[in-house]
Motif scaffolding. Sequence first.
Motif, PDB file in Angstrom:
ATOM      1  N   ILE A 560       0.838  -1.203   0.000  1.00 54.19           N
ATOM      2  CA  ILE A 560       0.000   0.000   0.000  1.00 54.19           C
ATOM      3  C   ILE A 560       0.871   1.251   0.000  1.00 54.19           C
ATOM      4  O   ILE A 560       0.637   2.201  -0.760  1.00 54.19           O
ATOM      5  N   SER A 561       1.909   1.268   0.838  1.00 51.37           N
ATOM      6  CA  SER A 561       2.796   2.429   0.923  1.00 51.37           C
ATOM      7  C   SER A 561       3.498   2.684  -0.406  1.00 51.37           C
ATOM      8  O   SER A 561       3.504   3.815  -0.917  1.00 51.37           O
ATOM      9  N   SER A 562       4.089   1.642  -0.994  1.00 51.16           N
ATOM     10  CA  SER A 562       4.821   1.823  -2.253  1.00 51.16           C
ATOM     11  C   SER A 562       3.887   2.227  -3.391  1.00 51.16           C
ATOM     12  O   SER A 562       4.249   3.039  -4.252  1.00 51.16           O
ATOM     13  N   THR A 563       2.663   1.685  -3.409  1.00 56.12           N
ATOM     14  CA  THR A 563       1.715   2.029  -4.465  1.00 56.12           C
ATOM     15  C   THR A 563       1.267   3.484  -4.353  1.00 56.12           C
ATOM     16  O   THR A 563       1.197   4.204  -5.358  1.00 56.12           O
ATOM     17  N   ILE A 564       0.970   3.927  -3.140  1.00 53.49           N
ATOM     18  CA  ILE A 564       0.554   5.328  -2.949  1.00 53.49           C
ATOM     19  C   ILE A 564       1.687   6.271  -3.344  1.00 53.49           C
ATOM     20  O   ILE A 564       1.465   7.292  -4.013  1.00 53.49           O
ATOM     21  N   LEU A 565       2.923   5.940  -2.960  1.00 53.78           N
ATOM     22  CA  LEU A 565       4.056   6.792  -3.316  1.00 53.78           C
ATOM     23  C   LEU A 565       4.267   6.829  -4.826  1.00 53.78           C
ATOM     24  O   LEU A 565       4.596   7.880  -5.387  1.00 53.78           O
ATOM     25  N   ALA A 566       4.081   5.697  -5.489  1.00 53.70           N
ATOM     26  CA  ALA A 566       4.226   5.674  -6.948  1.00 53.70           C
ATOM     27  C   ALA A 566       3.145   6.520  -7.619  1.00 53.70           C
ATOM     28  O   ALA A 566       3.416   7.244  -8.587  1.00 53.70           O
ATOM     29  N   LEU A 567       1.926   6.458  -7.099  1.00 58.80           N
ATOM     30  CA  LEU A 567       0.853   7.294  -7.645  1.00 58.80           C
ATOM     31  C   LEU A 567       1.137   8.776  -7.400  1.00 58.80           C
ATOM     32  O   LEU A 567       0.894   9.619  -8.270  1.00 58.80           O
ATOM     33  N   HIS A 571       1.683  11.678 -10.222  1.00 55.04           N
ATOM     34  CA  HIS A 571       0.852  12.874 -10.202  1.00 55.04           C
ATOM     35  C   HIS A 571       1.703  14.139 -10.156  1.00 55.04           C
ATOM     36  O   HIS A 571       1.454  15.093 -10.920  1.00 55.04           O
ATOM     37  N   TYR A 572       2.726  14.168  -9.297  1.00 56.98           N
ATOM     38  CA  TYR A 572       3.564  15.364  -9.169  1.00 56.98           C
ATOM     39  C   TYR A 572       4.353  15.638 -10.445  1.00 56.98           C
ATOM     40  O   TYR A 572       4.515  16.795 -10.850  1.00 56.98           O
ATOM     41  N   HIS A 573       4.856  14.584 -11.082  1.00 57.71           N
ATOM     42  CA  HIS A 573       5.630  14.784 -12.310  1.00 57.71           C
ATOM     43  C   HIS A 573       4.735  15.274 -13.452  1.00 57.71           C
ATOM     44  O   HIS A 573       5.199  16.024 -14.317  1.00 57.71           O
ATOM     45  N   GLU A 574       3.496  14.837 -13.472  1.00 59.74           N
ATOM     46  CA  GLU A 574       2.584  15.324 -14.509  1.00 59.74           C
ATOM     47  C   GLU A 574       2.175  16.772 -14.247  1.00 59.74           C
ATOM     48  O   GLU A 574       2.023  17.558 -15.180  1.00 59.74           O
ATOM     49  N   LYS A 575       2.024  17.134 -12.977  1.00 59.19           N
ATOM     50  CA  LYS A 575       1.550  18.469 -12.637  1.00 59.19           C
ATOM     51  C   LYS A 575       2.663  19.508 -12.681  1.00 59.19           C
ATOM     52  O   LYS A 575       2.492  20.595 -13.266  1.00 59.19           O
ATOM     53  N   ASN A 579       9.068  20.794  -9.343  1.00 58.03           N
ATOM     54  CA  ASN A 579       8.894  20.680  -7.904  1.00 58.03           C
ATOM     55  C   ASN A 579       8.497  19.277  -7.465  1.00 58.03           C
ATOM     56  O   ASN A 579       8.158  19.057  -6.302  1.00 58.03           O
ATOM     57  N   ALA A 580       8.516  18.320  -8.401  1.00 55.95           N
ATOM     58  CA  ALA A 580       7.996  16.981  -8.099  1.00 55.95           C
ATOM     59  C   ALA A 580       8.772  16.304  -6.983  1.00 55.95           C
ATOM     60  O   ALA A 580       8.190  15.755  -6.041  1.00 55.95           O
ATOM     61  N   GLU A 581      10.100  16.320  -7.059  1.00 59.37           N
ATOM     62  CA  GLU A 581      10.903  15.575  -6.090  1.00 59.37           C
ATOM     63  C   GLU A 581      10.777  16.143  -4.683  1.00 59.37           C
ATOM     64  O   GLU A 581      10.682  15.392  -3.714  1.00 59.37           O
ATOM     65  N   SER A 582      10.778  17.469  -4.554  1.00 61.09           N
ATOM     66  CA  SER A 582      10.660  18.059  -3.220  1.00 61.09           C
ATOM     67  C   SER A 582       9.281  17.788  -2.619  1.00 61.09           C
ATOM     68  O   SER A 582       9.159  17.497  -1.424  1.00 61.09           O
ATOM     69  N   ARG A 583       8.240  17.871  -3.432  1.00 61.61           N
ATOM     70  CA  ARG A 583       6.911  17.542  -2.927  1.00 61.61           C
ATOM     71  C   ARG A 583       6.797  16.069  -2.566  1.00 61.61           C
ATOM     72  O   ARG A 583       6.112  15.708  -1.602  1.00 61.61           O
ATOM     73  N   LEU A 584       7.461  15.235  -3.353  1.00 64.75           N
ATOM     74  CA  LEU A 584       7.420  13.807  -3.077  1.00 64.75           C
ATOM     75  C   LEU A 584       8.081  13.485  -1.743  1.00 64.75           C
ATOM     76  O   LEU A 584       7.621  12.597  -1.018  1.00 64.75           O
ATOM     77  N   MET A 586       8.179  15.339   0.946  1.00 69.45           N
ATOM     78  CA  MET A 586       7.216  15.677   1.987  1.00 69.45           C
ATOM     79  C   MET A 586       6.078  14.659   2.020  1.00 69.45           C
ATOM     80  O   MET A 586       5.703  14.148   3.085  1.00 69.45           O
ATOM     81  N   GLY A 587       5.525  14.342   0.848  1.00 68.40           N
ATOM     82  CA  GLY A 587       4.425  13.391   0.792  1.00 68.40           C
ATOM     83  C   GLY A 587       4.839  11.995   1.236  1.00 68.40           C
ATOM     84  O   GLY A 587       4.058  11.287   1.874  1.00 68.40           O
ATOM     85  N   LYS A 588       6.074  11.616   0.897  1.00 75.68           N
ATOM     86  CA  LYS A 588       6.569  10.297   1.281  1.00 75.68           C
ATOM     87  C   LYS A 588       6.569  10.132   2.785  1.00 75.68           C
ATOM     88  O   LYS A 588       6.138   9.100   3.313  1.00 75.68           O
ATOM     89  N   ASN A 589       7.043  11.139   3.491  1.00 68.85           N
ATOM     90  CA  ASN A 589       7.090  11.040   4.944  1.00 68.85           C
ATOM     91  C   ASN A 589       5.702  11.009   5.555  1.00 68.85           C
ATOM     92  O   ASN A 589       5.442  10.240   6.487  1.00 68.85           O
TER      93      ASN A 589
END
Length: 799
Positions: A560-567, A571-575, A579-584, A586-589
């Motif tokens: 579940i954790s890996s799937t949510i992080l992949a989604l 999403h961040y790379h498309e948007k 800023n995708a990596e920095s947002r990721l 924060m979201g990862k934690n």
Amino acid sequence: MITEKNMIFARNLLLLHLIMKKILLFIIAALTLSTPAGAVLKEKDLKQTLSILREELTTFHNEQARQSLMFKKQSEQVRTSLFSILQRSNQNALMLYSQKPDYVFDLTYACNEASEQYHEFKTKALPFRTFIGKLEWEIARYDSLIQSLKTMPVMTLDEKAKTDRNVCLTLATNIKNTMVENQQQMSDYVRYYDMTDHRLKTLNDYAQKRYTEIQDNIFKNAGDNYFSILKKFRSRLKRTSETVTEKYHQSSRRARSQWDSRMMFGLFGGIAFYGIVSILINILAIRYLMPKKYRGKAFIAKRTCIIMATTTVTFALILGIIRATVDQNFVIMASDLLVEYAWLLGVILISLLLRVDSSQIRSAFRIYSPLIVIGFTVIAFRIILIPNDLVNLIFPPILLVCALWQWSVIRRHNENIPKSDVFYTYISLLIFVISVICSWSGYTLMSVQILIWWIMQLTCILTITCVSRYVKLYGIKHGLEDNKKPITKTWMYKLFYNVVLPIAGVASVMYSIYWAADVFNLSDLCWKLFNQKFVNFKNLQISMMKLAMVISLWFIFKYISSTILALMRMHYHEKDPNNAESRLVMGKNVVQVLVWGIWLLLSLSILNISVAWLVAISGGLSTGIGFASKDIIENIYYGASLMAGRIKVGDWIEVDGTMGRVTSISYTSTMIESLYGEVIAFQNSQLFAKNYKNLTKNHGYVLAVVPFGVAYGSNLKEVGSLIENAVNSLHHPWMDHTKQVKAVVSEMGDNSVNYKLFVWADAVKKSYVVSDVMKCIYETLNEHNISIPFPQRDIHIIS
């Protein structure tokens, strides 16, 4: 011993479900008859109330009369069904109490049947007493209604009201009498039901006692060791011969049993016959139906193993057909066991075909041969319900021979098989050695349990390994292993590979133990073992089942954790790719804290760990931990502040004169790769203390100041205009041309009039821009013969 009459119970048990359904229909009918009639509310007057009550009672009485015929018919069926269950329990008692303790397989079979009938009966227990209580309440209600109608003054009623009152009284009395009859019948059924329940409970209690004795004989109470048996070999052989004769020599019986020796030996003759038929079918199919293009060198090298594997599958199908068409208890039991053995053998053979090269196939088959033989031996013992004396006499030497055989094949073939199979062969040898020691020490039945457990466990391991390997190859072939592929296309593959297969591995441990216990029909005790709390404190309880649940949940929540992080990453790379990596980060934690926090709470609940207990312990340590972790908490706070948007991965920052690119941000530190290639780690609190500069947050350009000077006497206005025009016309790729350069006079120095030229340059390429601008200034001043002064000193030599 088990006779045909006794074993009819196994077939009758299948009818229990249908019987209980009939009883349930009867209860529903009784409930329908006891359903209260529609009540009347406060009407205009007593006359109207009596009229409405008459209609309600008439409707209910007619419905009750209509249901009475069905009720009587179903009540007779219920009575017959309860007596049938009671008779079968008596039949089961004869089977159970007639078993001799020396016939362990017979006794465990009978105990298992008694326990299964009791548990089946209890799981479908019907709430007779609840319905009786409901009827009692309804009868009391109608008593009150009848009493009220009887004592009602009639002098105030007109003729129609008197008629309604008399009809209501008659209807209420009839309804009450019908309910009393139903209550009496229900009470009789409760008595029959309690009688059956008591009978089955008595049998179950007796079976559990025998189970406990069997368990003690297997694991605690050793019999005579085999050296003692050899010392008294003649007497033991004579006693075993008498036991075998008593059990299997049944020619003097007039009644033919489904479980006599003729049927058993006939079964093994049938096994041999259908085995030969299966072999011939597969040989002919391969020779005449398989295209020649598939018969290469690899096929020829593996042909024997292929024929054996397909023969095993064919044999299992034949047994399945026999199992479905034959109504004979012994054949059904034997077919089930043989199908399980065919699965074991088929898994080993198919696994070898898929994993092993043609040059290794013969060696690989030989290293598993001892296990295959001993597995069939145990299954044969179970089918013929072999007595203990015979097991104790012949099984230890058989085990010793198989252990020596296993050691021999390891010496001769281990160099020609895969490393994983080498590991399994040594484990098999260790199991054989342990089993030999147990059997020769008097724990023969425990050695059987150990061997069956390992054979089943190895079968599960080979099954999961083989499936895992080919799922992996499928993923590689279709690019599902590539992390760059979107999770929307790989989630199913990862779910199966990372969740289903690992959980199957966890479950295989318990299933192999269960299957080994089921050889002695100890499945109920096996479930007790799984739920036995081997760590049992007030605030901590651990059992095999609890551990399996916690481990399985770990695989689920990891997925579940890996799937949510992949989604989130997708999403961040498309948007916003920048800023995708920095947002990721924060979201990862956040995701990991939430997902693993839920897993932790579920695990604590499963293991019965009190949260209050943890709070009390953490409260006592909080002060010391708080002081010790002050800096860590400070870094975490600043890290969250940075990840909120102040810095993102890829930004160029400057700290203490060091310029570099941010490569990662965590809750405690920030990693920077400098222009000179060094990787520098700054604590997050240090960045705030040293006032870092973010060079790329706004637009990526910084203001570069380029100093230059001209000689006194130069036209300053002309100089400024020439330099500005020359630099603006550079079209430099690393300059911001939306902002014009500006030359200003900064000071009148000792040797020159000094200028400062302001240029907006790329933050990373600033040095290159400054260099090119200075070249442009130098060339422009030379072209226009404008002097560039430099410090000079006049030296006067006095002679």
